[in-house]
Design a protein around this motif. Structure first.
Motif, PDB file in Angstrom:
ATOM      1  N   VAL A   1       0.850  -1.198   0.000  1.00 30.13           N
ATOM      2  CA  VAL A   1       0.000   0.000   0.000  1.00 30.13           C
ATOM      3  C   VAL A   1       0.881   1.243   0.000  1.00 30.13           C
ATOM      4  N   ALA A   2       1.908   1.272   0.861  1.00 26.69           N
ATOM      5  CA  ALA A   2       2.805   2.424   0.938  1.00 26.69           C
ATOM      6  C   ALA A   2       3.552   2.648  -0.376  1.00 26.69           C
ATOM      7  N   ALA A   3       3.844   1.568  -1.095  1.00 26.69           N
ATOM      8  CA  ALA A   3       4.543   1.664  -2.375  1.00 26.69           C
ATOM      9  C   ALA A   3       3.617   2.099  -3.507  1.00 26.69           C
ATOM     10  N   GLY A   4       2.324   2.171  -3.236  1.00 23.66           N
ATOM     11  CA  GLY A   4       1.375   2.580  -4.264  1.00 23.66           C
ATOM     12  C   GLY A   4       0.976   1.477  -5.220  1.00 23.66           C
ATOM     13  N   LEU A   5       1.221   0.229  -4.832  1.00 24.60           N
ATOM     14  CA  LEU A   5       0.877  -0.902  -5.692  1.00 24.60           C
ATOM     15  C   LEU A   5      -0.462  -1.522  -5.346  1.00 24.60           C
ATOM     16  N   VAL A   6      -0.923  -1.293  -4.119  1.00 23.57           N
ATOM     17  CA  VAL A   6      -2.153  -1.908  -3.618  1.00 23.57           C
ATOM     18  C   VAL A   6      -3.002  -0.843  -2.938  1.00 23.57           C
ATOM     19  N   VAL A   7      -4.306  -0.993  -3.072  1.00 26.51           N
ATOM     20  CA  VAL A   7      -5.269  -0.124  -2.401  1.00 26.51           C
ATOM     21  C   VAL A   7      -5.972  -0.949  -1.332  1.00 26.51           C
ATOM     22  N   ARG A   8      -6.083  -0.380  -0.138  1.00 33.45           N
ATOM     23  CA  ARG A   8      -6.801  -1.007   0.973  1.00 33.45           C
ATOM     24  C   ARG A   8      -8.135  -0.283   1.104  1.00 33.45           C
ATOM     25  N   GLU A   9      -9.236  -1.030   1.030  1.00 34.90           N
ATOM     26  CA  GLU A   9     -10.570  -0.442   1.122  1.00 34.90           C
ATOM     27  C   GLU A   9     -11.336  -1.091   2.263  1.00 34.90           C
ATOM     28  N   LEU A  10     -11.901  -0.268   3.114  1.00 34.09           N
ATOM     29  CA  LEU A  10     -12.756  -0.773   4.185  1.00 34.09           C
ATOM     30  C   LEU A  10     -14.172  -0.855   3.628  1.00 34.09           C
ATOM     31  N   VAL A  11     -14.741  -2.052   3.646  1.00 30.05           N
ATOM     32  CA  VAL A  11     -16.083  -2.283   3.123  1.00 30.05           C
ATOM     33  C   VAL A  11     -17.037  -2.348   4.307  1.00 30.05           C
ATOM     34  N   ALA A  12     -18.049  -1.477   4.291  1.00 33.55           N
ATOM     35  CA  ALA A  12     -19.020  -1.427   5.392  1.00 33.55           C
ATOM     36  C   ALA A  12     -19.757  -2.750   5.508  1.00 33.55           C
ATOM     37  N   GLY A  13     -20.054  -3.122   6.708  1.00 30.35           N
ATOM     38  CA  GLY A  13     -20.695  -4.411   6.984  1.00 30.35           C
ATOM     39  C   GLY A  13     -22.180  -4.269   7.152  1.00 30.35           C
ATOM     40  N   PRO A  14     -22.824  -5.069   7.903  1.00 28.85           N
ATOM     41  CA  PRO A  14     -22.147  -6.041   8.737  1.00 28.85           C
ATOM     42  C   PRO A  14     -21.845  -7.321   7.972  1.00 28.85           C
ATOM     43  N   PRO A  15     -20.812  -7.990   8.293  1.00 27.29           N
ATOM     44  CA  PRO A  15     -19.683  -7.497   9.061  1.00 27.29           C
ATOM     45  C   PRO A  15     -18.777  -6.653   8.162  1.00 27.29           C
ATOM     46  N   ALA A  16     -18.140  -5.672   8.746  1.00 28.65           N
ATOM     47  CA  ALA A  16     -17.187  -4.846   7.997  1.00 28.65           C
ATOM     48  C   ALA A  16     -15.983  -5.714   7.623  1.00 28.65           C
ATOM     49  N   CYS A  17     -15.403  -5.448   6.481  1.00 25.43           N
ATOM     50  CA  CYS A  17     -14.221  -6.209   6.075  1.00 25.43           C
ATOM     51  C   CYS A  17     -13.271  -5.290   5.302  1.00 25.43           C
ATOM     52  N   VAL A  18     -12.053  -5.745   5.160  1.00 20.78           N
ATOM     53  CA  VAL A  18     -11.039  -5.005   4.420  1.00 20.78           C
ATOM     54  C   VAL A  18     -10.791  -5.734   3.113  1.00 20.78           C
ATOM     55  N   HIS A  19     -10.779  -4.978   2.035  1.00 20.01           N
ATOM     56  CA  HIS A  19     -10.594  -5.519   0.701  1.00 20.01           C
ATOM     57  C   HIS A  19      -9.332  -4.908   0.100  1.00 20.01           C
ATOM     58  N   TYR A  20      -8.536  -5.723  -0.579  1.00 23.32           N
ATOM     59  CA  TYR A  20      -7.308  -5.257  -1.219  1.00 23.32           C
ATOM     60  C   TYR A  20      -7.397  -5.497  -2.721  1.00 23.32           C
ATOM     61  N   ARG A  21      -6.898  -4.522  -3.470  1.00 20.52           N
ATOM     62  CA  ARG A  21      -6.829  -4.673  -4.930  1.00 20.52           C
ATOM     63  C   ARG A  21      -5.610  -3.903  -5.427  1.00 20.52           C
ATOM     64  N   LEU A  22      -5.148  -4.253  -6.618  1.00 23.68           N
ATOM     65  CA  LEU A  22      -3.994  -3.583  -7.197  1.00 23.68           C
ATOM     66  C   LEU A  22      -4.372  -2.212  -7.751  1.00 23.68           C
ATOM     67  N   THR A  23      -3.445  -1.289  -7.663  1.00 27.78           N
ATOM     68  CA  THR A  23      -3.591   0.001  -8.329  1.00 27.78           C
ATOM     69  C   THR A  23      -3.190  -0.192  -9.787  1.00 27.78           C
ATOM     70  N   ARG A  24      -3.257   0.875 -10.560  1.00 27.91           N
ATOM     71  CA  ARG A  24      -2.804   0.812 -11.951  1.00 27.91           C
ATOM     72  C   ARG A  24      -1.325   0.417 -11.996  1.00 27.91           C
ATOM     73  N   SER A  25      -0.516   0.992 -11.105  1.00 30.84           N
ATOM     74  CA  SER A  25       0.909   0.646 -11.059  1.00 30.84           C
ATOM     75  C   SER A  25       1.115  -0.818 -10.694  1.00 30.84           C
ATOM     76  N   GLY A  26       0.330  -1.310  -9.747  1.00 33.87           N
ATOM     77  CA  GLY A  26       0.434  -2.708  -9.363  1.00 33.87           C
ATOM     78  C   GLY A  26       0.060  -3.640 -10.501  1.00 33.87           C
ATOM     79  N   THR A  27      -0.997  -3.293 -11.201  1.00 31.79           N
ATOM     80  CA  THR A  27      -1.428  -4.098 -12.349  1.00 31.79           C
ATOM     81  C   THR A  27      -0.375  -4.084 -13.454  1.00 31.79           C
ATOM     82  N   ALA A  28       0.312  -2.956 -13.610  1.00 28.80           N
ATOM     83  CA  ALA A  28       1.341  -2.832 -14.644  1.00 28.80           C
ATOM     84  C   ALA A  28       2.534  -3.752 -14.384  1.00 28.80           C
ATOM     85  N   LEU A  29       2.681  -4.263 -13.160  1.00 27.85           N
ATOM     86  CA  LEU A  29       3.748  -5.219 -12.863  1.00 27.85           C
ATOM     87  C   LEU A  29       3.471  -6.599 -13.454  1.00 27.85           C
TER      88      LEU A  29
END
Length: 119
Positions: free
Chosen positions: A69-97
């Protein structure tokens, strides 16, 4: 971005700089490439990421995801619940790898690498 020196034959690899060294420093960390490979197949919830990298403990998973996430390759998204969860996906830069990682995979299959990095 560094360029090839004047007078260098065409097709010569350009000089490497801090940018490339930084990329390899991150990719060289244990679990980084398996996590990126999993994310290239689609976004995941935190719990699913453990399944994508068997043997990876929660502490290391959290650390690697924070670094990505700090490198800008992944986005962390908090998805409202219930139950709340955290979702991760690649950014454009991450996908370009993806193509680069695919190229390394092909190279590794075609050129058995005798050196093994210590874990």
């Amino acid at each position: 971005m560094n360029e090839t020196r004047p007078g260098t034959p065409p097709g010569t690899v350009p000089e490497t700089g801090d940018e490339l060294a930084s990329v390899f420093a991150l990719l060289g960390k244990r679990w980084t490439v398996p996590l990126l490979a999993a994310l290239l197949r689609g976004g995941f919830q935190y719990a699913d990421m453990r399944v994508a990298a068997p043997g990876l403990n929660d502490r290391m998973l959290s650390r690697r995801l924070c670094e990505l996430v700090a490198a800008g390759l992944v986005v962390r998204e908090l998805v409202a619940g219930p139950p709340a969860c955290v979702h991760y996906r690649l950014t454009r830069s991450g996908t370009a790898l993806g193509p680069a990682l695919g190229g390394f995979q092909r190279w590794a299959e075609e050129n058995p690498f005798r050196g093994r990095a210590s874990a």
